[in-house]
Design an enzyme around this catalytic site. Structure first.
Site, PDB file in Angstrom:
ATOM      1  CG  ASP A 468      45.064  49.832  36.212  1.00 12.88           C
ATOM      2  OD1 ASP A 468      44.529  49.075  35.362  1.00 12.88           O
ATOM      3  OD2 ASP A 468      46.470  49.293  36.477  1.00 12.88           O
ATOM      4  CG  ASP A 551      44.952  42.981  36.801  1.00 13.64           C
ATOM      5  OD1 ASP A 551      45.806  43.734  36.110  1.00 13.64           O
ATOM      6  OD2 ASP A 551      44.896  43.784  37.842  1.00 13.64           O
TER       7      ASP A 551
END
Ligand SMILES: *[C@@H]1O[C@H](CO)[C@@H](O)[C@H](O)[C@H]1NC(C)=O
Ligand SMILES: *[C@@H]1O[C@H](CO)[C@@H](O)[C@H](O)[C@H]1NC(C)=O
Ligand SMILES: *[C@@H]1O[C@H](CO)[C@@H](O)[C@H](O)[C@H]1NC(C)=O
Ligand SMILES: *[C@@H]1O[C@H](CO)[C@@H](O)[C@H](O)[C@H]1NC(C)=O
Ligand SMILES: *[C@@H]1O[C@H](CO)[C@@H](O)[C@H](O)[C@H]1NC(C)=O
Ligand SMILES: *[C@@H]1O[C@H](CO)[C@@H](O)[C@H](O)[C@H]1NC(C)=O
Ligand SMILES: *[C@@H]1O[C@H](CO)[C@@H](O)[C@H](O)[C@H]1NC(C)=O
Length: 872
Positions: A468, A551
């Site tokens: 990430d 996200d």
């Protein structure tokens, strides 16, 4: 998981949270875009000589000029209708990208170069022995290069907007080094343009006259908006031009920031204007002539994904964060008790000791230090895997061995001076960033995946890694939440750090996954297929990792966009794509139960299938819902698990041909554009989930004049003719899905709690008859874990149903079936010519009723085919 929670906390009261535009620049605020957007070149390029010159082994080079500036143009015809076009300043100092292209690159093919009699143009045609159909015409003055297939002009690069500038200049009153590249590509035969992944947008690229250009600059765009050209986490500088008669594509092999304007005109021929911040002008043109060819051509260049491990196709449960091992085991227990299948549980940053990657917090290790081991052992017993996050930033802390080693080895990205380690703020506070461009730094980081303290002796349970924050994300608004573009990288360990970050920005995440891939291969002795999920990605990332859309917000617009995002990623090689379900962020009020079950129903048809939510949200695991929503979520997950054999076979197809796993309608039915809420899984399944609140019915577009479609999501199968819109009632929570006539779909209609549980259970074969009462399909299986499939340890067969009502099973290619078992327990024939198409037929061989067909047994005993006659 995102950054900038502190900003989000400030706006929690908002209903939905929009990306803060002040944190990200508009075109006018970025030098290259401001300079190139509305201008046309005032000096045009021309060719000096129509006869090409030879430079080294490269034969087709032309000298170009623009005023007094000199350039060289190299054009190579590659096999399978591809062309490589490279334009350089004389004595170019531009960075030339490495690492992105697949290692097996096509060599240029043999060509004939013929200047015309009138000396106005020159033609490059393939030697007849090559059997290729693509050719090039270069016009002298002003320069124009036309790319043809079968003598038809499909793609054109002219000099209207052609810019190559490499000089010192000023921007925003500051001294800057200008390295602009600008050019315009016209798709002469196209109706619509697709590409420029990754944006949250419809599949079709819009005309950008009245909006910002599409921006490719990998960014941690917190609270990204739906339907926006703002830059997101990944970049694939590819555009396809599609019409009913042809599809072509271009790929700019360049990892610097780019902005792209799109124009449509009344008489077709849409165009794209690229404005590129730095790097080289290295363009591949793919001449199709149809969409399957273009996708294959692009994956020839950037590679294909390898087979995923079987478990990765199941359901994944994540949250930022599960904080203790008890919590992890509790989630597994709750899923099990609720009857929800699950393959993997995920740990976000808080499992680490103070955000120091490759370590564990004492909430997991416990006082005796054995906690992680016992947790992994328990997960193993329940056939569940664990995936943990590992980010690219390394906490600055002399007592942290990973940091110490990186610092001493000179493995971190440097500041502008090329000497001092760059320090930026991220989750652990001050951090250094691994310089993944340097192969030795990749290896240093890779080696830590083998740390015993990290995998605790259970690498087969800690089976996946989540990379990430690798745009890379830096908590610094001054550089749009990434590192300064004048930071420096090394391309070799011995060399100086002299490559500017701006030249490789868009491949930082790609290089991160390359390192992780190396690490997992090493850890598992090259014996296990690595599973890596990455947020940032680039063209070619499919070779190392799966990706997700980042996200997202749990709302209808984001849910709808997730289909376009993943269908597009599938058309550009990144087949293993998914979106967080029901959505990552907190919203006020929280997403309705209806939204949540609709998100699951849509999510099952994307290749990567994970539930995830931010740390300030209500509990969003499937068992958190009650009543009907709970049942609908469970049914959706089960629908996914039933189709695992089909997903697996489609991934295998991709490894062989580069074909997308999921597809827009126009991939199968040219011209069927603008159905962004319809999706095809392979060629045989069409799904049209519900993307709106409280709707009573949805309209499904069933394409194909001669097609038959069988609706499969109800209690009984219903047949429809193609080439019509049908209205389907969805009031009881239905999510329409269809099998295509002519397909054979293999499912596993058993209740299982994980893919591992289902692995050896028999399958069901759905024979879906087309208008001629025929059908074909494929079945693939292997050990689900290793690379032995590359040595033909697999089962791969063609299934066909013939007029004689026989199911014929034929092996495709060489194969060894040791240790595999595939048994058909039921064959269902969906037959449009019967009133009740759901009639189940059992296989019948020579009058003997068979309850099971063991394919492998049959293949062993028959030379090449097995035939079962079915009673009708
Ligand atoms: C370019 O033109 C658009 C309108 O088409 C305008 O909004 C914009 O300010 C102009 N300049 C730049 C640098 O974008
Ligand atoms: C030219 O090709 C030969 C054979 O493929 C190779 O050995 C040589 O290094 C090449 N030279 C250059 C300048 O690329
Ligand atoms: C982080 O680094 C900056 C610059 O290197 C330094 O000024 C600051 O004191 C550091 N912060 C901490 C908490 O160490
Ligand atoms: C794994 O593959 C790499 C690259 O091909 C090779 O260098 C290495 O020796 C292999 N390792 C093992 C344990 O087979
Ligand atoms: C979410 O995580 C951030 C970063 O660790 C933390 O500061 C914040 O308090 C957390 N929010 C909640 C609601 O736990
Ligand atoms: C392209 O195909 C679509 C769908 O079959 C059709 O509706 C459209 O009219 C066709 N367009 C052209 C220009 O042929
Ligand atoms: C459809 O079924 C009817 C009755 O069973 C049969 O007579 C007819 O031939 C069938 N049509 C086709 C195309 O097979």
């Amino acid at each position: 998981m995102l950054l900038r929670w502190y900003i989000i906390l400030g706006v929690l009261a908002a209903f939905t949270i929009a990306a803060d535009h002040t944190l990200f620049k508009t075109c006018e605020k970025v030098g290259v875009c401001q300079r190139l957007r509305n201008t046309t070149a005032n000096e045009l390029f021309k060719i000096e000589n129509l006869k090409p010159t030879t430079a080294g082994n490269v034969t087709n080079t032309w000298q170009l000029s623009r005023g007094t500036d000199k350039f060289t143009l190299t054009i190579e015809l590659l096999n399978n209708a591809k062309v490589r076009f490279q334009l350089k300043e004389e004595g170019s100092k531009r960075y030339e990208l490495k690492d992105v292209l697949d290692e097996n690159q096509p060599q240029p093919i043999k060509v004939k170069v013929e200047p015309s009699q009138d000396e106005k143009k020159t033609t490059i045609t393939p030697d007849p022995s090559t059997k290729e159909q693509h050719s090039i015409v270069i016009y002298k003055e002003p320069l124009k290069v036309a790319f043809l297939y079968n003598e038809k002009e499909l793609v054109v690069l002219d000099s209207t907007n052609l810019v190559m500038e490499y000089k010192n200049g000023k921007f925003d009153e500051k001294d800057v080094e200008i390295k602009d590249i600008g050019f315009n590509v016209i798709f002469s035969d196209a109706l619509k343009l697709y590409g420029l992944h990754h944006h949250a947008y419809n599949l079709e690229l819009p005309d950008t006259s009245d909006m910002e250009p599409f921006r490719l600059r990998n960014s941690d765009t917190a609270n990204f908006e739906a339907n926006s050209p703002m830059a997101l986490y990944g970049s694939v500088p590819v555009i396809y031009g599609h019409s009913n008669s042809s599809t072509t594509g271009i790929f700019l092999h360049n990892a610097a920031e780019q902005w792209v304007d799109i124009r449509y005109t009344k008489d077709g021929s849409p165009s794209a204007h690229f404005m590129v911040d730095s790097g080289s002008f290295d363009l591949f043109v793919m001449l199709g002539p149809n969409i399957e060819n273009v996708v294959q051509q692009f994956t020839d260049l950037t590679g294909k994904a390898q087979m995923p491990q079987l478990w990765t196709l199941g359901y994944h449960q994540c949250r930022w964060s599960y904080f203790t091992r008890e919590e992890v085991l509790g989630v597994v227990k709750n899923m099990n008790e609720g009857g929800f299948p699950l393959d993997a549980i995920w740990l976000d940053i808080d499992y680490t000791d103070g955000k120091k990657y490759f370590t564990w917090s004492d909430k997991f290790t416990g006082t005796d230090g054995k906690g992680v081991e016992t947790m992994l052992e328990t997960l193993k017993g329940k056939n569940k895997k664990l995936v943990t996050i590992i980010d690219p930033h390394i906490k600055v802390d002399e007592k942290y061995p990973v940091y110490k080693e990186g610092k001493d080895g000179n493995y971190f990205v440097k500041e502008k001076d090329g000497k001092k380690d760059f320090v930026g703020e991220c989750w652990p506070g001050n951090s250094s960033y691994v310089d993944f461009l340097n192969p030795a730094a990749r290896t240093y980081y890779a080696n830590h995946y083998s740390d015993r303290e990290f995998h605790q002796g259970y690498p087969e349970v800690l089976a996946g890694i989540w990379n990430d924050m690798n745009e890379p994300s830096v908590f610094d608004p001054h550089h749009e939440w990434t590192m300064p573009f004048d930071n420096k990288h090394k391309s070799t360990n011995d060399g100086e750090a002299e490559i500017e970050h701006r030249d490789i920005h868009n491949i930082y995440g790609f290089l991160h996954t390359m390192s992780t891939h190396e690490g997992l291969m090493k850890r598992d002795n090259n014996a296990t297929r690595p599973f890596i999920l990455t947020r940032s990605h680039f063209a070619g990332s499919q070779r190392y990792a799966a990706m997700w859309t980042g996200d997202n917000t749990p709302d209808w617009d984001h849910l709808k966009n997730s289909y376009s995002e993943c269908m597009l990623s599938n058309l550009v090689g990144l087949v293993f794509c998914g979106a967080d379900i029901p959505g990552f962020f907190k919203t006020v009020p929280k997403p309705t139960d209806q939204f949540v079950y609709r998100a699951y129903q849509a999510g099952i048809w994307l290749p990567f299938f994970r539930g995830h939510a931010s740390n300030d949200t209500e509990s969003r695991e499937p068992y958190s819902y009650g009543g009907k929503p709970r049942d609908l979520i469970r049914n959706a997950i089960k629908m996914r698990y039933r189709h695992i054999p089909t997903w697996y076979q489609l991934f295998y197809e991709h490894t062989q041909t580069g074909a997308p796993v999921i597809r827009p309608l126009f991939y199968e039915f040219p011209g069927e554009i603008e159905h962004n809420d319809h999706i095809m899984i392979g060629r045989g399944i069409l799904a049209r989930p519900v993307f709106d609140e409280d709707v009573k019915e949805v309209t499904v577009h069933l394409p194909g004049k001669d097609e038959k479609w069988y609706r499969i999501d109800g209690n009984s199968v219903q047949a429809y003719n193609g080439d019509q819109e049908v209205t389907i009632n969805v009031e009881k929570g239905e999510s329409p899905a269809f099998y295509r006539g002519g397909s054979i779909i293999v499912t596993r209609d058993r209740d299982v709690m994980s893919t591992e549980d289902g692995k050896r259970l028999p399958v069901t074969v759905y024979v879906n008859l087309n208008k001629d009462l025929k059908a074909t399909g494929k079945l693939y299986n292997d050990d689900g874990v290793s690379f032995e499939y590359k040595n033909n340890k697999k089962l791969y067969v063609k299934l066909s149903f013939t007029e004689e009502h026989m199911l014929q099973v034929e092996p495709i290619g060489e194969q060894k079936h040791d240790g595999l078992e595939v048994v058909i327990e039921k064959i269902v024939v969906n037959d449009w010519n019967r009133t009740h198409v759901s009639t189940h037929h059992q296989a019948d061989v020579g009058g003997n009723f068979l309850s099971h067909i063991n394919i492998i047994h049959a293949l062993r005993n028959n030379e090449n085919k097995m035939i079962y006659k079915l009673r009708r």
